[in-house]
Design a protein around this motif. Structure first.
Motif, PDB file in Angstrom:
ATOM      1  N   GLY A 145      20.438  39.376  18.288  1.00 32.10           N
ATOM      2  CA  GLY A 145      19.942  38.073  17.872  1.00 32.10           C
ATOM      3  C   GLY A 145      20.938  36.934  17.928  1.00 32.10           C
ATOM      4  O   GLY A 145      20.603  35.803  17.634  1.00 32.10           O
ATOM      5  N   ILE A 146      22.181  37.239  18.287  1.00 35.12           N
ATOM      6  CA  ILE A 146      23.185  36.179  18.383  1.00 35.12           C
ATOM      7  C   ILE A 146      23.767  36.186  19.792  1.00 35.12           C
ATOM      8  O   ILE A 146      24.155  37.235  20.291  1.00 35.12           O
ATOM      9  N   GLU A 147      23.796  35.001  20.417  1.00 34.07           N
ATOM     10  CA  GLU A 147      24.284  34.974  21.792  1.00 34.07           C
ATOM     11  C   GLU A 147      25.391  33.943  21.980  1.00 34.07           C
ATOM     12  O   GLU A 147      25.528  33.004  21.207  1.00 34.07           O
ATOM     13  N   PHE A 148      26.130  34.183  23.015  1.00 32.50           N
ATOM     14  CA  PHE A 148      27.245  33.321  23.352  1.00 32.50           C
ATOM     15  C   PHE A 148      26.884  32.643  24.669  1.00 32.50           C
ATOM     16  O   PHE A 148      26.686  33.307  25.669  1.00 32.50           O
ATOM     17  N   LEU A 149      26.747  31.345  24.654  1.00 21.93           N
ATOM     18  CA  LEU A 149      26.282  30.638  25.847  1.00 21.93           C
ATOM     19  C   LEU A 149      27.370  29.755  26.429  1.00 21.93           C
ATOM     20  O   LEU A 149      28.250  29.269  25.722  1.00 21.93           O
ATOM     21  N   GLN A 150      27.234  29.568  27.728  1.00 16.57           N
ATOM     22  CA  GLN A 150      28.149  28.649  28.390  1.00 16.57           C
ATOM     23  C   GLN A 150      27.313  27.508  28.957  1.00 16.57           C
ATOM     24  O   GLN A 150      26.327  27.751  29.653  1.00 16.57           O
TER      25      GLN A 150
END
Lengths: 218, 141
Positions: A145-150
């Protein structure tokens, strides 16, 4: 310390070959006799023919606490059992397991298998990275449920020229880092967003799209 | 007060699974029995009044569908230790079932079941105990 690879066909072979070339000791456990024959002919590794979910077989492999165990059988429930045997009976601390059904990842983590390899998730992430435009790519799911976006900001972005504090980012998201011309700019409230900036954002998956619209303006 | 009517989920409808499901059902408990082969439900007693679910217990979805979340007791009685382990830990850790009982063929694996809070029934151990009688006390004819 040795690398013990349980199950797997060609993946096991290539993994063993790569690890051997890096100078590690490798033990391969497989219950397919033809594969084992092939492994022992071509690889300078210890090859054990047997069912890796059996304690006796793991004993033959002389499993010890500082080994790294890589589990690659195609069946999740077998992998789970092997992981627990390795951890609870042999005290192995580093276990990497293939998990076929993404729905099972949580269970593996709950049982202390910290490193899981899930091909489906990897492919989904790759496909999504292709679906989203270049300026917005999903890098890694951090936790469930937690993402790291660029996000790469260009001149059309609605946030160009704004200061961070003036961007109404949803509560469950934060700009963790800004990279400007290859240099890290630590994000502060008064940091101005410039065209060409690369933003690294930690975000709750639910509001991913909202953050996307806000930063990319689509 | 203890509920007298229990909700019991049985995985594996082989000889043992079908027998325990039938007994539980005849005693008035709510029973769901799960097996991947529909034909195995023929083993159930004609008085079985519970529900059957067709599905592979090695899949999380099957376990979820079998309403394990509401179970008082889960029996993991398939013919595969890994599958029984999977059922057991899913029931304990994901669905919080208090009482999980599993058949374990390989005695060497009993430990990891027990460490996960699962009660183990091991046919080999039971048989050996039974057979030891012939060594220890079998001479009293």
């Amino acid at each position: 310390m040795k690398i013990v690879i349980i199950g797997g066909e060609m993946t096991a072979y290539y993994l063993a070959r790569t690890m051997l070339s890096k100078g590690y000791d490798v033990v391969l456990i497989n219950k397919d006799s033809e594969l084992c024959e092939e492994f022992s002919k071509t690889l300078n590794a210890t090859v054990i023919l047997g069912d890796g979910s059996r304690k006796e077989v793991l004993e033959d492999a002389e499993l010890s606490t500082n080994d790294v165990v890589v589990i690659l059988t195609p069946r999740d429930q077998v992998n789970l059992l092997i992981s627990q045997l390795a951890m609870k009976v042999f005290g192995v601390k580093r276990v990497v397991s293939l998990v076929s059904d993404p729905g099972n990842i949580e269970l593996f983590k709950r049982l202390g298998v910290s490193t899981v390899l899930n091909l489906t998730t990897m492919i989904v992430n790759t496909v999504e990275a292709l679906l989203f435009p270049d300026e917005f790519s999903n890098i890694i799911p951090l936790e469930k449920g937690i993402e790291f976006l660029q996000v790469v900001v260009d001149e059309r972005s609605p946030v160009v020229g704004k200061r961070l504090r003036d961007i109404q980012l949803p509560n469950e998201s934060v700009v963790a880092a800004i990279v400007r011309g290859g240099v890290l700019v630590v994000p502060r409230g008064d940091t101005e967003i410039l065209s060409g900036d690369r933003l690294y954002v930690i975000v709750n998956s639910r509001i991913k799209e909202e953050v996307e619209t806000l930063l990319v303006g689509r | 007060m203890k509920r007298s009517r229990k909700f019991i989920v049985v995985f594996g409808c082989g000889r043992i699974g079908s027998a325990i499901a039938s007994v539980a059902s005849m005693k008035g408990h709510n029973v769901i029995v799960v097996d991947k082969d529909e034909r195995s439900f023929r083993r159930l007693s004609s008085e079985f009044s519970g529900f059957t679910v067709v599905g592979d217990a090695a899949e999380f979805e099957t376990i979820k569908k079998s309403q394990v979340a509401n179970a008082d007791i889960v029996f993991a009685l398939t013919n595969d230790d890994s599958t029984n382990y999977f059922i057991s830990v899913c029931s304990r850790y994901i669905f919080g079932v208090e009482k999980v009982v599993a058949r374990v063929y390989d005695p060497a694996k009993a430990k990891i079941f027990e460490e996960s809070g699962v009660e183990v029934v091991c046919p080999v151990t039971l048989m050996v105990e039974k057979l030891r009688f012939y060594i220890d006390g079998g001479d009293k004819l």
